[in-house]
Design a protein around this motif. Sequence first.
Motif, PDB file in Angstrom:
ATOM      1  N   SER A 123     -48.423 -43.851  -6.515  1.00 17.31           N
ATOM      2  CA  SER A 123     -48.582 -42.938  -5.387  1.00 17.31           C
ATOM      3  C   SER A 123     -48.090 -43.607  -4.113  1.00 17.31           C
ATOM      4  O   SER A 123     -48.202 -44.827  -3.969  1.00 17.31           O
ATOM      5  CB  SER A 123     -50.051 -42.537  -5.211  1.00 17.31           C
ATOM      6  N   CYS A 124     -47.583 -42.798  -3.216  1.00 20.12           N
ATOM      7  CA  CYS A 124     -47.135 -43.274  -1.910  1.00 20.12           C
ATOM      8  C   CYS A 124     -47.741 -42.343  -0.871  1.00 20.12           C
ATOM      9  O   CYS A 124     -47.289 -41.205  -0.719  1.00 20.12           O
ATOM     10  CB  CYS A 124     -45.620 -43.258  -1.834  1.00 20.12           C
ATOM     11  N   SER A 177     -41.970 -36.963  -7.604  1.00 19.05           N
ATOM     12  CA  SER A 177     -42.454 -35.689  -7.080  1.00 19.05           C
ATOM     13  C   SER A 177     -43.117 -35.941  -5.739  1.00 19.05           C
ATOM     14  O   SER A 177     -43.317 -37.091  -5.336  1.00 19.05           O
ATOM     15  CB  SER A 177     -43.430 -35.030  -8.061  1.00 19.05           C
ATOM     16  N   ARG A 178     -43.462 -34.869  -5.047  1.00 15.45           N
ATOM     17  CA  ARG A 178     -44.120 -35.020  -3.763  1.00 15.45           C
ATOM     18  C   ARG A 178     -45.011 -33.821  -3.479  1.00 15.45           C
ATOM     19  O   ARG A 178     -44.760 -32.716  -3.972  1.00 15.45           O
ATOM     20  CB  ARG A 178     -43.102 -35.203  -2.642  1.00 15.45           C
ATOM     21  N   LEU A 196     -46.582 -46.192   5.260  1.00 17.87           N
ATOM     22  CA  LEU A 196     -46.629 -45.840   3.850  1.00 17.87           C
ATOM     23  C   LEU A 196     -47.526 -46.809   3.094  1.00 17.87           C
ATOM     24  O   LEU A 196     -47.497 -48.010   3.355  1.00 17.87           O
ATOM     25  CB  LEU A 196     -45.217 -45.870   3.253  1.00 17.87           C
ATOM     26  N   GLN A 197     -48.275 -46.278   2.153  1.00 18.92           N
ATOM     27  CA  GLN A 197     -49.172 -47.093   1.338  1.00 18.92           C
ATOM     28  C   GLN A 197     -48.914 -46.776  -0.129  1.00 18.92           C
ATOM     29  O   GLN A 197     -49.221 -45.668  -0.587  1.00 18.92           O
ATOM     30  CB  GLN A 197     -50.635 -46.789   1.692  1.00 18.92           C
ATOM     31  N   ASN A 235     -49.303 -35.242   2.051  1.00 21.69           N
ATOM     32  CA  ASN A 235     -48.572 -36.404   2.582  1.00 21.69           C
ATOM     33  C   ASN A 235     -48.434 -37.513   1.541  1.00 21.69           C
ATOM     34  O   ASN A 235     -48.563 -38.700   1.856  1.00 21.69           O
ATOM     35  CB  ASN A 235     -49.273 -36.971   3.829  1.00 21.69           C
ATOM     36  N   THR A 236     -48.124 -37.126   0.310  1.00 26.26           N
ATOM     37  CA  THR A 236     -48.075 -38.098  -0.776  1.00 26.26           C
ATOM     38  C   THR A 236     -46.882 -37.821  -1.688  1.00 26.26           C
ATOM     39  O   THR A 236     -46.572 -36.659  -1.964  1.00 26.26           O
ATOM     40  CB  THR A 236     -49.372 -38.070  -1.602  1.00 26.26           C
ATOM     41  N   ALA A 237     -46.250 -38.893  -2.118  1.00 28.13           N
ATOM     42  CA  ALA A 237     -45.204 -38.820  -3.136  1.00 28.13           C
ATOM     43  C   ALA A 237     -45.667 -39.605  -4.354  1.00 28.13           C
ATOM     44  O   ALA A 237     -46.520 -40.497  -4.246  1.00 28.13           O
ATOM     45  CB  ALA A 237     -43.893 -39.368  -2.600  1.00 28.13           C
ATOM     46  N   TYR A 238     -45.090 -39.272  -5.492  1.00 27.20           N
ATOM     47  CA  TYR A 238     -45.522 -39.879  -6.748  1.00 27.20           C
ATOM     48  C   TYR A 238     -44.323 -40.345  -7.553  1.00 27.20           C
ATOM     49  O   TYR A 238     -43.220 -39.802  -7.429  1.00 27.20           O
ATOM     50  CB  TYR A 238     -46.310 -38.865  -7.577  1.00 27.20           C
ATOM     51  N   LEU A 239     -44.560 -41.317  -8.388  1.00 31.44           N
ATOM     52  CA  LEU A 239     -43.570 -41.732  -9.372  1.00 31.44           C
ATOM     53  C   LEU A 239     -44.283 -41.844 -10.709  1.00 31.44           C
ATOM     54  O   LEU A 239     -45.073 -42.775 -10.919  1.00 31.44           O
ATOM     55  CB  LEU A 239     -42.920 -43.065  -9.003  1.00 31.44           C
TER      56      LEU A 239
END
Length: 125
Positions: free
Chosen positions: A20-21, A70-71, A3-4, A76-80
């Motif tokens: 972002s993740c 959200s994702r 994860l980044q 392949n990314t999640a957000y806050l």
Amino acid sequence: VQLQASGGGLVQAGGSLRLSCAASERVFGDYVVGWFRQASGKEREFVAAISYSGSNSYYADSVKGRFTISRDNGANTAYLQMNSLKPEDTAVYYCAADPDGRPLEIRLITAYDYWGQGTQVTVSS
């Protein structure tokens, strides 16, 4: 899965940031994703989490109504999304992935097997 986390920075109180993740795993949708934060001198704490498909989300009381998780499994990314930021939101923010997704454990650090490196969020007053 690797994860980044990214998107942190310095913002004034009342401002917004989007974290972002990004995940290396092609089956990102097999993991619950959580965001945690750790302020200087304090323990790491739960911020938000989102279910495999994104249909369910969970928030700490301290961020409810201000933060949105959200994702995008295709990316392949999640957000806050963090709005109405306060100085007390200042911390290093970490994203994490949980392959089991037990709802009763979703706020627990120990439920997450994979962690990103963290991104600093600083909110000035």
